[in-house]
Design a protein around this motif. Structure first.
Motif, mmCIF file in Angstrom:
data_model
loop_
_atom_site.group_PDB
_atom_site.id
_atom_site.type_symbol
_atom_site.label_atom_id
_atom_site.label_comp_id
_atom_site.label_asym_id
_atom_site.label_seq_id
_atom_site.Cartn_x
_atom_site.Cartn_y
_atom_site.Cartn_z
ATOM 1 N N ARG A 217 0.817 -1.211 0.000
ATOM 2 C CA ARG A 217 0.000 0.000 0.000
ATOM 3 C C ARG A 217 0.857 1.270 0.000
ATOM 4 O O ARG A 217 0.556 2.234 -0.723
ATOM 5 N N ALA A 218 1.941 1.276 0.788
ATOM 6 C CA ALA A 218 2.800 2.463 0.830
ATOM 7 C C ALA A 218 3.419 2.729 -0.536
ATOM 8 O O ALA A 218 3.499 3.878 -0.999
ATOM 9 N N GLU A 219 3.841 1.659 -1.218
ATOM 10 C CA GLU A 219 4.401 1.807 -2.561
ATOM 11 C C GLU A 219 3.338 2.315 -3.535
ATOM 12 O O GLU A 219 3.607 3.134 -4.421
ATOM 13 N N THR A 220 2.126 1.823 -3.350
ATOM 14 C CA THR A 220 1.019 2.249 -4.207
ATOM 15 C C THR A 220 0.758 3.736 -4.067
ATOM 16 O O THR A 220 0.531 4.442 -5.059
ATOM 17 N N ILE A 221 0.783 4.220 -2.834
ATOM 18 C CA ILE A 221 0.515 5.634 -2.607
ATOM 19 C C ILE A 221 1.613 6.495 -3.229
ATOM 20 O O ILE A 221 1.344 7.540 -3.832
ATOM 21 N N GLU A 223 3.247 5.670 -5.849
ATOM 22 C CA GLU A 223 2.994 5.606 -7.291
ATOM 23 C C GLU A 223 1.894 6.585 -7.699
ATOM 24 O O GLU A 223 1.992 7.255 -8.726
ATOM 25 N N LEU A 224 0.847 6.675 -6.889
ATOM 26 C CA LEU A 224 -0.233 7.602 -7.208
ATOM 27 C C LEU A 224 0.282 9.039 -7.227
ATOM 28 O O LEU A 224 -0.059 9.825 -8.121
ATOM 29 N N GLY A 225 1.126 9.372 -6.276
ATOM 30 C CA GLY A 225 1.714 10.709 -6.269
ATOM 31 C C GLY A 225 2.568 10.962 -7.498
ATOM 32 O O GLY A 225 2.540 12.062 -8.076
ATOM 33 N N ARG A 226 3.342 9.928 -7.926
ATOM 34 C CA ARG A 226 4.173 10.078 -9.133
ATOM 35 C C ARG A 226 3.315 10.260 -10.383
ATOM 36 O O ARG A 226 3.675 11.016 -11.294
#
Length: 457
Positions: A217-221, A223-226
């Motif tokens: 989930r932390a990696e996903t968030i 990614e969303l910011g990127r």
């Protein structure tokens, strides 16, 4: 106790399971079949049972693939009570009225185009059918056993999937049946984690992602910011097909939580879904169901549902005006699988632009436009016309409202004695993988539900 499997038995939509117990017939869910046009035609089929002989309906949660045929059930003769968790009951009216409105509009358009002499098209059900349905709904709280019929008691437990989503514990004939509904992953924003279940004689468990693991989930968030940065730098817009219940509210939560880090204020955010806007009101009325992290965000950050750059678009004219914006818009619109709704109009205007970023944040069923785009299609047919797809596409698996293989195994593994298990609500590839893992790990007898299958408990 006897269980008959009618829907979501080899596919991901159309949840429909029948229980015979204590001399009664109880239905678990009555969901709509979603996907290709051919699949959706099956919603018109007769039920595999006489609706008038059912004694009660128990709803796991308010997604349309779990409630979408309830008004049809009533229309065809069901006269019993409908039990749902209190927040689910609030959401049902919104979801079903929207579904009826779509059905009425589609029938009206079809009748305008029909040739002379062709039979009149009728909607699956109408808004009047929904009102008749809602009069039968009886809201229940979490964690309270309630007798719903003589000799039959039910308890709703938190499922962590969407607001009000429930694991159903059904007690009758000295047996306990557990129906998972849809299970959310641990740490889902706003919602509490799925409740552990201590015991069961039979478990019906969803298996949507039974063959895969979600991204961290932390990696996903991150990614969303990127993606937001990339879209801003590319000079394009961000389109997010999202379900009106759950995913839309979660996205607003993340935009609030990372308001400064992502420089969210530079964008114009549109929640382009009248239904999602109504759902926000239901969330506001059920703050008691929020987890501690959500309460902290509401206190310390901009209110996720009232961000200063957020516009809730109600009218079609407001929605169409969004497509005049060439850069810097984040558009959250239904439907979640891009098989209907306002997102298709935004696709028509933006899919052909390579600077557009499309973000998929949920499951895309076979036959949907969303699935074809995820698989890399260069052309998709929207409203009868072929549309070139040049936009950049991102699949954000870590935001799924369904838990993954590890989460399903962990939730089941905490049930004492590892009782017999039936996998529902999943395609065969996912179910077979999950059945193999659970069978090897726990020695459990695992069955894959098929339409028409019956099990004794």
């Amino acid at each position: 106790m006897r269980v008959h499997f009618h829907g979501a038995a080899g596919e991901v939509t159309g949840s429909l399971h029948e229980v015979e117990a204590a001399g009664h017939r109880i239905l678990l869910d009555c969901g709509m079949i979603q996907g290709s046009p051919e699949a959706e035609l099956r919603n018109l089929d007769a039920f595999a049972f006489d609706a008038a002989t059912l004694d009660a309906l128990v709803i796991s949660h308010a997604h349309i693939d779990h409630i979408g045929r309830v008004p049809l059930l009533v229309k065809r003769g069901f006269r019993g009570p409908i039990f749902a968790q209190a927040a689910t009951a609030d959401l049902m009216r919104i979801m079903l009225l929207d579904s009826a409105s779509i059905a009425e509009s589609e029938a009206e358009r079809g009748n305008r185009r029909r040739a002379h002499g062709e039979p009149e098209l009728l909607p699956l059900y109408t808004r009047d059918d929904v009102e008749a349905t809602m009069q039968r709904v009886q809201p229940l709280p979490y964690d309270t056993r309630r007798e719903i019929l003589s000799g039959v008691t039910v308890q709703f437990r938190e499922a962590g999937h969407i607001l009000g989503s429930s694991v159903v514990e059904l007690f009758a004939d000295g047996r306990k049946l557990v129906f998972s509904g849809d299970l959310g992953p641990k740490g889902t924003p706003i919602l509490r984690d799925p409740a552990p279940i201590d015991s069961a004689d039979l478990v019906l468990m969803e298996s949507t992602y039974g063959d895969r693991l979600h991204k961290d989930r932390a990696e996903t968030i991150l990614e969303l910011g990127r993606i937001l940065d990339a879209a801003w730098n590319d000079g394009g817009n961000v389109l997010i097909p999202a379900f009106a219940v759950g995913r839309s509210q979660e996205l607003l939560y993340w935009f609030a939580k990372y308001w400064d880090e992502w420089n969210v204020g530079r964008f114009k955010i549109f929640l382009d879904s009248p239904m999602a806007s109504k759902v926000v009101g239901v969330y506001d009325r059920h703050v008691e169901l929020f987890d501690e992290d959500a309460l902290r965000v509401w206190k310390e950050k901009p209110d996720p549902f009232h961000l200063p750059n957020l516009q809730l678009t109600e009218s079609a004219q407001e929605s169409m005006a969004i497509n005049q914006i060439e850069r810097g818009a984040i558009v959250i619109a239904g439907s979640g699988m891009a098989n209907a709704g306002r997102i298709l109009h935004h696709f028509k205007h933006n899919l052909g632009k390579p600077q557009t970023h499309v973000v998929f944040v949920g499951y895309q069923a076979e036959g949907t436009i969303g699935r074809r785009l995820v698989e890399g299609a260069k052309w998709v047919r929207i409203h009868g016309r072929d549309t070139r797809a040049e936009a950049q596409r991102h699949t954000i698996g870590g935001l799924s409202a369904h838990t993954d293989q590890n989460g399903l195994i962990e939730w089941y593994g905490r049930i004492e004695g590892h009782p017999p298990l039936v996998l529902v609500h999943g395609e065969d590839k996912a179910r077979e993988a999950l059945a193999g893992e659970i069978g090897e790990r726990f020695g459990t007898k695992v069955a894959l539900a098929r339409p028409g299958m019956t099990l004794e408990v």
